[in-house]
Design a protein around this motif. Structure first.
Motif, mmCIF file in Angstrom:
data_model
loop_
_atom_site.group_PDB
_atom_site.id
_atom_site.type_symbol
_atom_site.label_atom_id
_atom_site.label_comp_id
_atom_site.label_asym_id
_atom_site.label_seq_id
_atom_site.Cartn_x
_atom_site.Cartn_y
_atom_site.Cartn_z
ATOM 1 N N UNK A 20 -4.230 10.369 4.548
ATOM 2 C CA UNK A 20 -4.881 11.213 3.534
ATOM 3 C C UNK A 20 -3.882 11.544 2.431
ATOM 4 N N UNK A 21 -2.682 11.927 2.855
ATOM 5 C CA UNK A 21 -1.657 12.271 1.880
ATOM 6 C C UNK A 21 -1.254 11.041 1.054
ATOM 7 N N UNK A 22 -1.102 9.907 1.721
ATOM 8 C CA UNK A 22 -0.766 8.670 0.995
ATOM 9 C C UNK A 22 -1.828 8.376 -0.065
ATOM 10 N N UNK A 23 -3.081 8.453 0.342
ATOM 11 C CA UNK A 23 -4.172 8.126 -0.588
ATOM 12 C C UNK A 23 -4.173 9.094 -1.768
ATOM 13 N N UNK A 24 -3.952 10.369 -1.480
ATOM 14 C CA UNK A 24 -3.949 11.362 -2.561
ATOM 15 C C UNK A 24 -2.802 11.081 -3.531
ATOM 16 N N UNK A 25 -1.648 10.708 -2.988
ATOM 17 C CA UNK A 25 -0.508 10.415 -3.880
ATOM 18 C C UNK A 25 -0.751 9.158 -4.705
ATOM 19 N N UNK A 26 -1.373 8.164 -4.104
ATOM 20 C CA UNK A 26 -1.692 6.937 -4.874
ATOM 21 C C UNK A 26 -2.610 7.274 -6.046
ATOM 22 N N UNK A 27 -3.628 8.068 -5.752
ATOM 23 C CA UNK A 27 -4.590 8.410 -6.808
ATOM 24 C C UNK A 27 -3.902 9.240 -7.893
ATOM 25 N N UNK A 28 -3.055 10.187 -7.457
ATOM 26 C CA UNK A 28 -2.373 11.041 -8.435
ATOM 27 C C UNK A 28 -1.425 10.220 -9.313
ATOM 28 N N UNK A 29 -0.889 9.163 -8.724
ATOM 29 C CA UNK A 29 0.020 8.289 -9.482
ATOM 30 C C UNK A 29 -0.726 7.513 -10.573
ATOM 31 N N UNK A 30 -2.040 7.431 -10.444
ATOM 32 C CA UNK A 30 -2.822 6.698 -11.439
ATOM 33 C C UNK A 30 -3.189 5.295 -10.988
#
Ligand code: GAL
Length: 634
Positions: A20-30
Motif C-alpha cells: 500500500x505504501x509503495x503504491x502510494x509513493x509511486x502515485x505521489x511520484x507522478x
C-alpha cells in the motif's frame, strides 16, 4: 497524446503490508504505469495445475486503487522447477550440446512443443482472469527474447522443428541440395531426417545451412510470441508489448513486432557502453557515466519502426547496474536526460527498472528508484522532476524525419555467418551510418528492409544489406532523392549464394564488385579527398560516375543519378563528410554538433541533450553537463 512514466515492481519480493505504501509513493511520484508479474510463475502456479491468484489479485487491486495502471507480464521467461521435472528435455542446449540449466532464467528451448503447451496454459489462465481487469491496461509477453544468448538452441526439439521447417521451405532434399550447393564437399542429403543443426561440424558448416538455421530460429521466436498474443487477444482488449533489448539482432524484431501493439525496449546506457559497444578507450572514458550519445537514440528510432509508431521504454536504468564489466554511477541528471530523450523520439511511456533495489539474489547490486531500505536513491528525484515537467510540457509529437536508414536483421545474420574479415559487424556499420547522420543534427527514421515507399525521404541510407528485397529495390528505383548503399549490398542471394550478374546489380548503376578486401583495423586505406576506409573495401568495375576514389585509384564512391554506392567502410569523419555532401545536394539543412551534444526535433520543439560531463555553449545557451534543453521552434 499524454506521455507517461512508470516503474517495474515485484510485489512477490516484498511483504504484503508494504504494497500500500509503495503504491502510494509511486502515485505521489507522478508515475502512471507499474509493470509486474513477468517472473512470478512459481508463485502463480506453485504446484502444477494449482494456481494461486490471491496475491496477484490483491497486488493489482492495491496498485489500481492508488491510481496506477498495471502492465502485466506473462511469466514464461522463468518456468518453475517442477516444469523441468515434468519436461526434462525442455532445456535449451548450447552450441557445444551442453544444457542451459535451471537456477537463473530463460532456460527453455523455443522449439520444445510441450513447453509451448505449458506456456499456452498459463497465459490462458492469466488472460481469462485479468483480461478485463480494470486496473490492468497493457500486457508484456515473456521477457527480453534472446537475452543471455538464448535464441539459438541445439536441442533434439530444435533439430526436429528445424527439419520440419526445412521440409516446408524446400519440399524435397534435392531442392535443398541445389539451393545450398551441397555438391561442394559431398554434403548432399537424401532425407530431411538426416539434416542436423549446423553446430559440431569439423570446420565451418555450409553458410547456407547456417543462414537457414538463423531464419528458422528467428521464426521460432516469432511463433512462440504469437502463441501468446493470439491467446491474449481472445480474452483482452489491452495492447500487447514485448520488452526488446539493445544491440540484439538474433531474431527479426519486425516480424515479432507485427503481432504486437507496442514495441518496448530496455535501456541501460552505461551497461551498453561498458559491455556492448565498439568504442575506443577514450570514448568509453569520456562517456562512462553518461552512456554513448547515439546508442539510445538509435534504438528509440529502431523500435519506433518495430512498433509501427508505438513504442515505450519498459526498463530504464536508474543508477549503477550489476551485469556489465564495470558499473559506473550515472552523472546526476542522466536519469532525467535519458527519459527526455526517449520522449523526444516519441516514446509513449518510460518505466524505470526497478522500484526498490533487491537485497537478495542475483541483482542485489542493481540500483532502483529506492534503496533496499526504502530511502530514495538519486534517480527518485530525477523521475519526480520529469513527471512535473511532463505535466507542464505540450505534447512531444513526431516531426517528419530528414533522412531514412534501413535496418535488416537478416543482414546481421549474413555477415555473422560469413564476415570475411573479423571486424565486419552489420550492426556496427549501420550504427556508424546513424552516428554520421545524427552528428549533423538530423532527425532519422529507421525503416524495415521491405519498405516499399521512400518518397517521404530526400535522403536514404541502406548500408550493408546482403539481399535487397523486391519492394525495396522497386522503391529505390522510383526514389527521386539521394540514396547511399554499400558496401556489400546485394552480394548474396536469399539462399546465401553469390549472385550472377555480380553485385551490386542496382537499377541504372553500371558497376560490378570485381574483388573485395578485408583489412586489420590498423591498415586504413586513404581516400583522395581525405579520410579513410577501414576494415573493408571493394574494387568496382563499370562506367558509373566516380565521385571519390582511394589514393591507390580504386573507385570509393560512385553514382548514377541520385543512387550512390559506397565501396568501403568509411571512418567516422569520412562518413560524416560524405553524408554532409549528400545533404547539401538535397538542400537538407544540417547542424553539425559538438561532440557529445545531440539534437532531436519534435513537431513543435528543438531538444538538445548534453552527454558531456562539462557544460556546452550552444544555440545561445549554456547547457549544463547531463543537461537537457528545449525551445519552441520558430
Ligand atoms: C534486463 C531484464 C531485467 C533485469 C535488468 C537488470 O535485461 O529484463 O529483468 O534483469 O536487465 O538490468
Amino acid at each position: 497524446m499524454k506521455r507517461t512514466l512508470g516503474v517495474c515492481y515485484y510485489p512477490e519480493h516484498w511483504p504484503e503490508p508494504q504494497w500500500v505504501d509503495d503504491a502510494a509513493r509511486m502515485a505521489a511520484l507522478g508515475l502512471t504505469w507499474v509493470r509486474i508479474g513477468e517472473f512470478a510463475w512459481s508463485r502463480m502456479e506453485p504446484v502444477e495445475g494449482t494456481y494461486d491468484w490471491g496475491w496477484l489479485d490483491r497486488a493489482i487491486g492495491v496498485l489500481g486503487s492508488a491510481g496506477l495502471k498495471v502492465v502485466l507480464g506473462t511469466p514464461t521467461a522463468t518456468p518453475p522447477r517442477w516444469m523441468l521435472t515434468k519436461h526434462p528435455d525442455m532445456l535449451a542446449l548450447d552450441r557445444n550440446g551442453k544444457p542451459r540449466g535451471f537456477g537463473s532464467r530463460r532456460h527453455y528451448c523455443f522449439s520444445h512443443r510441450p513447453y509451448r503447451a505449458e506456456c499456452a496454459k498459463i497465459v490462458t489462465a492469466m488472460a481469462e482472469r485479468y483480461g478485463q481487469n480494470p486496473h490492468v491496461a497493457a500486457w508484456q509477453t515473456d521477457n527480453e527474447y534472446a537475452c543471455h544468448d538464448t535464441t539459438l538452441s541445439y536441442s533434439p526439439a530444435a533439430t526436429a522443428a528445424f527439419r520440419d521447417w526445412l521440409a516446408q521451405r524446400y519440399q524435397s532434399p534435392q531442392a535443398l541440395n541445389r539451393a545450398w550447393g551441397n555438391v561442394f564437399w559431398s554434403m548432399d542429403y537424401d532425407s530431411f531426417d538426416d539434416i542436423a543443426l549446423p553446430n559440431l561440424t569439423v570446420t565451418e558448416a555450409n553458410p547456407a545451412h547456417v543462414m537457414a538455421h538463423r531464419r528458422f530460429a528467428s521464426d521460432e521466436v516469432v511463433s512462440f510470441n504469437r502463441l501468446q498474443t493470439d491467446i491474449l487477444r481472445k480474452h483482452s482488449p489491452y495492447p500487447i508489448s514485448h520488452n526488446y533489448m539493445g544491440q540484439i539482432t538474433d531474431f527479426d524484431h519486425f516480424a515479432t513486432g507485427a503481432d504486437l501493439d507496442i514495441a518496448a525496449w530496455d535501456a541501460y546506457p552505461l551497461g551498453f557502453l561498458s559491455d556492448r559497444l565498439h568504442a575506443t578507450p577514450e570514448h568509453r572514458r569520456r562517456f562512462v557515466r553518461q552512456g554513448d550519445p547515439d546508442f539510445q537514440a538509435f534504438h528509440h528510432d529502431l523500435y519506433r519502426a518495430v512498433g509501427r509508431g508505438r513504442w515505450w521504454i519498459m526498463e530504464q536504468q536508474p543508477g549503477p547496474v550489476n551485469w556489465a564489466p564495470w558499473n559506473a554511477d550515472p552523472l546526476p541528471g542522466m536519469a532525467r536526460l535519458w527519459a527526455w530523450e526517449a520522449f523526444a523520439h516519441g516514446a509513449e511511456a518510460v518505466c524505470y527498472f526497478r522500484w526498490r533495489q533487491a537485497p537478495f539474489a542475483q541483482e542485489q547490486m542493481h540500483a532502483g528508484l529506492l534503496r533496499p531500505d526504502s530511502a530514495p536513491a538519486p534517480a527518485f528525484d530525477e523521475a519526480a522532476q520529469v513527471a512535473r515537467e511532463l505535466a507542464a510540457m505540450p505534447d512531444v509529437a513526431n516531426a517528419p524525419a530528414d533522412a531514412a536508414l534501413i535496418f535488416d536483421y537478416a543482414s546481421a545474420w549474413a555477415w555473422e555467418t560469413q564476415p570475411q574479415g573479423r571486424d565486419f559487424s552489420y550492426f556496427r556499420l549501420v550504427f556508424e551510418a546513424y552516428r554520421a547522420l545524427r552528428a549533423l543534427g538530423l532527425n532519422i527514421d529507421i525503416l524495415p528492409p521491405d519498405t516499399a515507399d521512400l518518397s517521404a525521404y530526400k535522403l536514404v541510407l541502406a548500408p550493408g544489406i546482403a539481399t535487397l528485397s523486391a519492394p525495396l529495390l522497386a522503391a529505390l528505383a522510383a526514389h527521386k532523392g539521394t540514396a547511399l548503399l554499400g558496401p556489400r549490398t546485394n552480394s548474396k542471394t536469399a539462399e546465401f549464394a553469390t549472385p550472377v550478374p555480380l553485385p551490386p546489380n542496382l537499377p541504372g548503376l553500371n558497376a560490378v564488385v570485381a574483388r573485395v578486401e578485408s583489412l586489420p583495423p590498423d591498415v586504413p586505406v586513404p581516400l583522395a579527398n581525405g579520410g579513410n576506409f577501414l576494415h573493408w573495401r571493394e574494387k568496382l568495375e563499370g562506367s558509373a560516375t566516380v565521385v571519390e576514389a582511394t589514393t591507390d585509384g580504386w573507385p570509393a564512391l560512385i553514382r548514377a543519378g541520385g543512387l550512390h554506392y559506397l565501396a568501403g567502410w568509411p571512418d567516422a569523419p569520412t562518413f560524416q563528410r560524405i553524408v554532409n555532401t549528400l545533404c547539401a545536394a538535397q538542400d537538407i539543412a544540417t547542424d553539425p554538433l559538438p561532440e557529445g551534444l545531440r539534437r532531436r526535433d519534435s513537431a513543435t520543439h528543438h531538444f538538445y541533450f548534453n552527454y558531456n560531463s562539462v557544460e556546452v555553449d550552444w544555440d545561445g545557451q549554456i547547457i549544463p553537463p547531463a543537461g537537457v534543453y528545449w525551445r519552441a521552434k520558430g
